[in-house]
Scaffold this active site. Structure first.
Site, PDB file in Angstrom:
ATOM      1  N   GLU A 191      -2.612  82.019 -34.463  1.00 25.52           N
ATOM      2  CA  GLU A 191      -3.188  83.086 -35.294  1.00 25.52           C
ATOM      3  C   GLU A 191      -3.636  82.485 -36.622  1.00 25.52           C
ATOM      4  OE1 GLU A 191      -0.380  86.302 -35.579  1.00 25.52           O
ATOM      5  OE2 GLU A 191      -0.386  86.586 -33.394  1.00 25.52           O
ATOM      6  N   ARG A 204     -26.414  43.284 -28.816  1.00 26.64           N
ATOM      7  CA  ARG A 204     -26.994  43.296 -30.168  1.00 26.64           C
ATOM      8  C   ARG A 204     -26.770  41.933 -30.845  1.00 26.64           C
ATOM      9  NH1 ARG A 204     -29.747  46.026 -34.302  1.00 26.64           N
ATOM     10  NH2 ARG A 204     -28.801  45.620 -36.335  1.00 26.64           N
ATOM     11  N   LEU A 258     -20.622  49.486 -33.834  1.00 28.55           N
ATOM     12  CA  LEU A 258     -21.980  49.953 -33.543  1.00 28.55           C
ATOM     13  C   LEU A 258     -22.825  50.092 -34.805  1.00 28.55           C
ATOM     14  CD1 LEU A 258     -20.582  50.634 -30.764  1.00 28.55           C
ATOM     15  CD2 LEU A 258     -22.240  52.480 -30.583  1.00 28.55           C
ATOM     16  N   GLY A 259     -22.265  49.756 -35.952  1.00 26.58           N
ATOM     17  CA  GLY A 259     -23.042  49.826 -37.186  1.00 26.58           C
ATOM     18  C   GLY A 259     -23.639  51.213 -37.381  1.00 26.58           C
ATOM     19  N   GLU A 313      -2.438  71.664 -29.691  1.00 23.80           N
ATOM     20  CA  GLU A 313      -1.311  71.439 -28.774  1.00 23.80           C
ATOM     21  C   GLU A 313      -0.169  70.700 -29.467  1.00 23.80           C
ATOM     22  OE1 GLU A 313      -1.632  72.572 -25.722  1.00 23.80           O
ATOM     23  OE2 GLU A 313      -3.801  72.777 -25.470  1.00 23.80           O
ATOM     24  N   GLY A 314       0.056  71.046 -30.739  1.00 31.83           N
ATOM     25  CA  GLY A 314       1.096  70.397 -31.521  1.00 31.83           C
ATOM     26  C   GLY A 314       0.495  69.246 -32.304  1.00 31.83           C
ATOM     27  N   THR A 315       0.552  69.346 -33.630  1.00 27.83           N
ATOM     28  CA  THR A 315      -0.017  68.280 -34.471  1.00 27.83           C
ATOM     29  C   THR A 315       0.830  67.008 -34.328  1.00 27.83           C
ATOM     30  OG1 THR A 315       1.357  68.823 -36.374  1.00 27.83           O
ATOM     31  CG2 THR A 315      -0.736  70.004 -36.194  1.00 27.83           C
TER      32      THR A 315
HETATM   33  P1  FAD Z   1      -0.835  74.260 -39.649  1.00 31.63           P
HETATM   34  O1  FAD Z   1       0.305  74.639 -38.772  1.00 31.63           O
HETATM   35  O2  FAD Z   1      -1.154  75.108 -40.820  1.00 31.63           O
HETATM   36  O3  FAD Z   1      -0.595  72.753 -40.127  1.00 31.63           O
HETATM   37  C1  FAD Z   1      -1.388  72.131 -41.153  1.00 31.63           C
HETATM   38  C2  FAD Z   1      -0.750  70.765 -41.464  1.00 31.63           C
HETATM   39  O4  FAD Z   1       0.597  70.974 -41.925  1.00 31.63           O
HETATM   40  C3  FAD Z   1      -0.642  69.874 -40.217  1.00 31.63           C
HETATM   41  O5  FAD Z   1      -0.826  68.533 -40.566  1.00 31.63           O
HETATM   42  C4  FAD Z   1       0.794  70.095 -39.780  1.00 31.63           C
HETATM   43  O6  FAD Z   1       1.315  69.015 -38.999  1.00 31.63           O
HETATM   44  C5  FAD Z   1       1.496  70.217 -41.119  1.00 31.63           C
HETATM   45  N1  FAD Z   1       2.780  70.910 -41.009  1.00 31.63           N
HETATM   46  C6  FAD Z   1       3.028  72.178 -40.587  1.00 31.63           C
HETATM   47  N2  FAD Z   1       4.361  72.418 -40.581  1.00 31.63           N
HETATM   48  C7  FAD Z   1       4.961  71.272 -40.978  1.00 31.63           C
HETATM   49  C8  FAD Z   1       6.328  70.850 -41.121  1.00 31.63           C
HETATM   50  N3  FAD Z   1       7.355  71.656 -40.829  1.00 31.63           N
HETATM   51  N4  FAD Z   1       6.575  69.586 -41.541  1.00 31.63           N
HETATM   52  C9  FAD Z   1       5.560  68.732 -41.792  1.00 31.63           C
HETATM   53  N5  FAD Z   1       4.249  69.053 -41.656  1.00 31.63           N
HETATM   54  C10 FAD Z   1       3.958  70.301 -41.225  1.00 31.63           C
HETATM   55  N6  FAD Z   1      -4.627  77.583 -30.122  1.00 31.63           N
HETATM   56  C11 FAD Z   1      -4.411  78.427 -29.072  1.00 31.63           C
HETATM   57  O7  FAD Z   1      -3.459  79.225 -29.089  1.00 31.63           O
HETATM   58  N7  FAD Z   1      -5.242  78.431 -27.974  1.00 31.63           N
HETATM   59  C12 FAD Z   1      -6.326  77.603 -27.883  1.00 31.63           C
HETATM   60  O8  FAD Z   1      -7.053  77.632 -26.883  1.00 31.63           O
HETATM   61  C13 FAD Z   1      -6.599  76.702 -28.973  1.00 31.63           C
HETATM   62  N8  FAD Z   1      -7.709  75.916 -28.974  1.00 31.63           N
HETATM   63  C14 FAD Z   1      -8.032  75.196 -30.111  1.00 31.63           C
HETATM   64  C15 FAD Z   1      -9.279  74.545 -30.178  1.00 31.63           C
HETATM   65  C16 FAD Z   1      -9.634  73.877 -31.340  1.00 31.63           C
HETATM   66  C17 FAD Z   1     -10.989  73.259 -31.452  1.00 31.63           C
HETATM   67  C18 FAD Z   1      -8.728  73.788 -32.424  1.00 31.63           C
HETATM   68  C19 FAD Z   1      -9.104  73.031 -33.671  1.00 31.63           C
HETATM   69  C20 FAD Z   1      -7.511  74.416 -32.365  1.00 31.63           C
HETATM   70  C21 FAD Z   1      -7.146  75.144 -31.202  1.00 31.63           C
HETATM   71  N9  FAD Z   1      -5.945  75.880 -31.162  1.00 31.63           N
HETATM   72  C22 FAD Z   1      -5.701  76.725 -30.091  1.00 31.63           C
HETATM   73  C23 FAD Z   1      -5.080  75.949 -32.343  1.00 31.63           C
HETATM   74  C24 FAD Z   1      -4.162  74.736 -32.524  1.00 31.63           C
HETATM   75  O9  FAD Z   1      -3.189  74.693 -31.536  1.00 31.63           O
HETATM   76  C25 FAD Z   1      -3.603  74.804 -33.961  1.00 31.63           C
HETATM   77  O10 FAD Z   1      -4.675  74.472 -34.825  1.00 31.63           O
HETATM   78  C26 FAD Z   1      -2.428  73.858 -34.175  1.00 31.63           C
HETATM   79  O11 FAD Z   1      -1.275  74.346 -33.534  1.00 31.63           O
HETATM   80  C27 FAD Z   1      -2.104  73.644 -35.681  1.00 31.63           C
HETATM   81  O12 FAD Z   1      -1.990  74.843 -36.343  1.00 31.63           O
HETATM   82  P2  FAD Z   1      -2.776  75.095 -37.741  1.00 31.63           P
HETATM   83  O13 FAD Z   1      -4.204  74.678 -37.514  1.00 31.63           O
HETATM   84  O14 FAD Z   1      -2.503  76.476 -38.155  1.00 31.63           O
HETATM   85  O15 FAD Z   1      -2.161  74.059 -38.734  1.00 31.63           O
END
Ligand code: FAD
Length: 390
Positions: free
Chosen positions: A139, A274, A344-345, A369-371
């Site tokens: 969300e 190249r 590739l410059g 899918e989890g940062t």
């Molecule tokens: P945030 O959670 O706000 O994080 C921002 C930064 O803060 C990150 O570096 C994070 O690692 C860091 N951070 C957060 N908490 C902590 C902590 N406790 N300690 C240290 N660092 C922290 N989601 C779906 O449900 N379905 C989909 O199909 C889907 N498709 C996607 C397609 C794209 C192109 C993109 C970009 C995203 C998609 N997502 C989808 C969402 C995606 O899973 C989220 O973007 C992701 O889980 C990270 O959430 P956020 O972007 O809110 O980042």
């Protein structure tokens, strides 16, 4: 005397695949070369995809939900599914995402947690590519911490009424069905939502600089009314969505090996042809250092994926193995892509070559899918027993 290692599979990793897995690799590679690669730069540039046509093609090839059993799914090994992801992502992470979201998020959720009626209704047509699914967990204010989601489903008689929104939802604008996770009085629960239900809106997310050959949406639910039969009957809490994400991450840790390989191959071919200072770029020591580092990363990531695939197929896979693979292999792929881009410059920044497209895509793959940080925290918790998430 052994033969010189193959530059495209230096450690001969694919010799470890079964005959069936190699057949699947060749079928996906052939389909990708004929049907996807010629168009992908155009899709990336326009930010559009022929979703229905792609779904049919992937369905005919048996790729949608391919590692699931029954309901029209192919029931392949986990390694075969991973290899298919690898070959798709060698073309573009967006195309692998298309298949991952359909098979590992939407179909897997229904297959694992759905009622028999939900499975019968949706899985056969999703496997055939006649219906598309999306997965709504994230969300605007709940990303890494999905437990803080605000979307809520409340009871009205035997019906459910859904209100809230989801953000960054892959295939949200073209899906026929959305798996939506929402707060209820009984904890987080999953709902199977036909997207033609009144109260459902999908708005395209525009201005993306990454994963452009993929459709991304905001989903909005306004007093969306669902029957009792729309809810997943058993599962409560984050266990539901997290089990699905684990499946999709598994596809990613194989997929990015394909993206890395494509960048390395592009850099190898380019630097062999190249010339500067009177000889091919590949003849300079600094170039060979970069190519050697790429071979190491591509093959190391390939071995990590294969071992995690073996753990999956022998029933020994833990979600922290998947965290290890996602963190390690995305990191490797990004390093390879960035290094290939330098080789590739100026051409490295052009869509005429695949490298910067992959590099930009991998920034999404690093985050969704989890940062990387979330997976690092999972690994840290696994080996220390201490949670550092809060
Ligand atoms: P945030 O959670 O706000 O994080 C921002 C930064 O803060 C990150 O570096 C994070 O690692 C860091 N951070 C957060 N908490 C902590 C902590 N406790 N300690 C240290 N660092 C922290 N989601 C779906 O449900 N379905 C989909 O199909 C889907 N498709 C996607 C397609 C794209 C192109 C993109 C970009 C995203 C998609 N997502 C989808 C969402 C995606 O899973 C989220 O973007 C992701 O889980 C990270 O959430 P956020 O972007 O809110 O980042």
């Amino acid at each position: 005397m052994s033969s010189t290692p193959d530059p495209h599979d230096f450690l001969d990793i694919d010799a470890e695949l079964s005959g069936e897995e190699r057949d699947i690799r060749d079928a996906v590679r052939g389909f990708a070369a004929d049907q996807l690669a010629p168009h992908v730069a155009g899709w990336y540039e326009s930010g559009q995809l022929p979703a229905a046509e792609l779904a049919k093609g992937f369905g005919q090839l048996g790729l949608l939900g391919m590692h699931l059993e029954g309901y029209g799914c192919s029931g392949t090994s986990g390694i075969a599914y991973g290899i298919a992801c690898r070959e798709l992502e060698a073309v573009d992470s967006g195309l692998r995402s298309f298949v991952s979201v359909q098979g590992s998020l939407a179909m897997y959720a229904i297959h694992k947690w759905g009622s028999e009626d939900q499975k019968q209704e949706w899985l056969p047509k999703m496997a055939a590519g006649e219906a598309l699914g999306c997965f709504g967990l994230t969300e605007p204010d709940a990303g890494s911490d999905p437990g803080s989601m605000r979307t809520r489903a409340t009871r009205d008689g035997s019906d459910w009424v859904l209100n809230g929104s989801k953000m960054w939802i892959t295939n949200g604008t073209v899906a026929n069905v959305a798996v939506v996770w929402a707060q209820t009085d009984d904890g987080i629960r999953g709902f199977v939502v036909p997207t033609d239900t009144p109260g459902f809106t999908a708005n395209e997310v525009k201005h993306k600089l990454s994963l452009r050959a993929s459709l991304t949406a905001e989903l909005v639910f306004e007093d969306l009314r669902l029957p009792e039969s729309a809810v997943f009957p058993e599962v409560r809490g984050l266990r539901g969505p997290l089990s699905c994400l684990n499946e999709a991450r598994y596809g990613i840790l194989f997929g990015v090996v394909g993206a890395a390989r494509a960048c390395y191959e592009s850099a190898l071919e380019y630097t062999l042809t190249r010339e500067q200072f009177g000889k091919p770029l590949a003849g300079f020591q600094l170039t060979q250092r970069k190519l050697a580092d790429m071979i190491v990363e591509v093959n190391r990531a390939g071995l990590v994926a294969l071992q995690i695939g073996r753990l999956k197929d022998s029933g020994k896979l833990h979600h922290n193995h998947v965290s290890f693979g996602k963190l390690a292999n995305v990191r490797s792929a990004i390093e390879v892509a960035r290094s290939a881009r330098t080789l590739l410059g100026a051409n490295g920044i052009s869509l005429e070559y695949p490298v910067m497209r992959h590099m930009n895509n991998l920034e999404t793959v690093l985050t969704y899918e989890g940062t990387e940080e979330m997976h690092a925290l999972s690994l840290g918790q696994s080996v220390t027993g201490l949670s550092a998430f809060r």
